[in-house]
Design an enzyme around this catalytic site. Structure first.
Site, short mmCIF file in Angstrom:
data_model
loop_
_atom_site.label_atom_id
_atom_site.label_comp_id
_atom_site.label_asym_id
_atom_site.label_seq_id
_atom_site.Cartn_x
_atom_site.Cartn_y
_atom_site.Cartn_z
N SER A 1 25.71 -5.78 -33.12
CA SER A 1 24.46 -5.14 -32.73
C SER A 1 23.40 -5.32 -33.82
O SER A 1 23.00 -6.45 -34.09
CB SER A 1 24.72 -3.66 -32.41
OG SER A 1 23.64 -3.09 -31.73
N ASP B 1 27.47 -3.89 -21.06
CA ASP B 1 26.80 -3.22 -22.17
C ASP B 1 25.52 -2.56 -21.68
O ASP B 1 24.64 -3.23 -21.12
CB ASP B 1 26.49 -4.26 -23.25
CG ASP B 1 26.02 -3.66 -24.56
OD1 ASP B 1 25.29 -2.65 -24.54
OD2 ASP B 1 26.38 -4.23 -25.61
N HIS C 1 29.49 -1.73 -25.26
CA HIS C 1 28.94 -1.96 -26.60
C HIS C 1 29.84 -1.40 -27.71
O HIS C 1 29.49 -1.48 -28.88
CB HIS C 1 27.56 -1.29 -26.69
CG HIS C 1 26.68 -1.78 -27.80
ND1 HIS C 1 26.16 -3.06 -27.84
CD2 HIS C 1 26.23 -1.16 -28.94
CE1 HIS C 1 25.42 -3.21 -28.93
NE2 HIS C 1 25.45 -2.08 -29.61
#
Length: 280
Positions: A147, A223, A256
């Site tokens: 991320s 996600d 995620h």
């Protein structure tokens, strides 16, 4: 440098360390796994950069990297994500800025410029500390992250292609200059001139002529941040136009979280190990 903890794992050693950082103007903490092969000589170094709200602990406790890192003989270094301390400016309650959200940039705007210098910390100060204190082969380095940390990994590789032999990412923020959860942070760290943001934006760096040998990206198709914050297809298009090799794998059903990361951690470790050994 001070040792916080040492634990034996897979015949290697998982450590946590602190040191006074001149770059960030505070004490910084990092985790480092030494594989058993380090007892016999220097080992290649794989840097893992974590995402928003994380510290060094998240991947250390949930990333499930030690078994394969021990098998492959990889040192894995996990820095913190931002400076910390009572004197470090923060925005309490805002998980997208301040503590835990350094975005791997060198801030230029007061009051953040005194401490939020995570790009220089990860690129310069911490590698020098690792080289001095551990049996690390600094001629064989690779970088990956998740991320915000995936953003950091991509930008570091594009800034230092001579240093890193490989780069991969889990669900990276590929175009933070235009993503809702990063634009406000960039403005506060770097100022209102968006041209100054391009040095920390993977898509912009490629558009501006930066290059790298190849990238691997795994992205969960389920996600919740995919469409607004991550958008890996933007980096895919930038790499296509620049003739940079990119393998983008959309993983059906994955979100995620570290459930996603740990599911593909072995793949990434083996992918990096093959490239770290390739030029011996």
């Amino acid at each position: 440098m001070k040792t916080v903890s040492i634990a034996k794992s897979h015949d290697g050693q998982q450590g946590v360390y602190t040191h006074a950082s001149e770059t960030c103007g505070c004490d910084m903490t990092f985790a480092l796994f030494l594989p058993p092969q380090a007892a016999h000589g220097p080992c290649p170094v794989l840097w893992y950069l974590s995402g928003l709200t994380c510290t060094h602990q998240n991947v250390m406790e949930k990333g499930e990297y030690r078994r394969v890192a021990a098998e492959l003989g990889l040192i894995v270094v996990c820095p913190d994500t931002s400076p910390r301390g009572d004197h470090v400016p923060d925005d309490e309650g805002n998980w997208q800025f301040g503590s835990g959200a350094g975005f791997y940039v060198d801030a230029t705007q007061a009051p953040y410029s005194a401490n939020y210098r995570m790009h220089s910390y990860v690129a310069e100060e911490l590698p020098a500390l690792v080289a001095e204190n551990f049996p690390a082969d600094m001629n064989r380095q690779a970088v990956f992250g998740h991320s915000m940390g995936g953003h950091g990994a991509l930008t570091l590789a594009l800034h230092y292609p001579e240093r890193f032999r490989s780069c991969s990412a889990f669900a990276p923020i590929v175009n933070p200059s235009t993503a809702d959860w990063s634009r406000p942070a960039f403005e506060r760290y770097l100022g209102p001139n968006e041209a100054d943001w391009r040095a920390y934006d993977a898509c912009a760096l490629v558009e501006d002529g930066r290059s790298f040998s190849e990238f691997l990206i795994d992205q969960g198709a389920a996600d919740g941040f995919l469409d607004e914050g991550l958008r890996p297809w933007l980096f895919e298009e930038a790499c296509r136009k620049a003739n940079i090799a990119l393998t983008l794998r959309m993983q059906a059903g994955y979100d995620h979280s570290y459930f996603f990361i740990s599911s593909f951690m072995d793949d990434h470790l083996r992918w990096h190990a093959a490239r770290l050994e390739a030029n011996l």
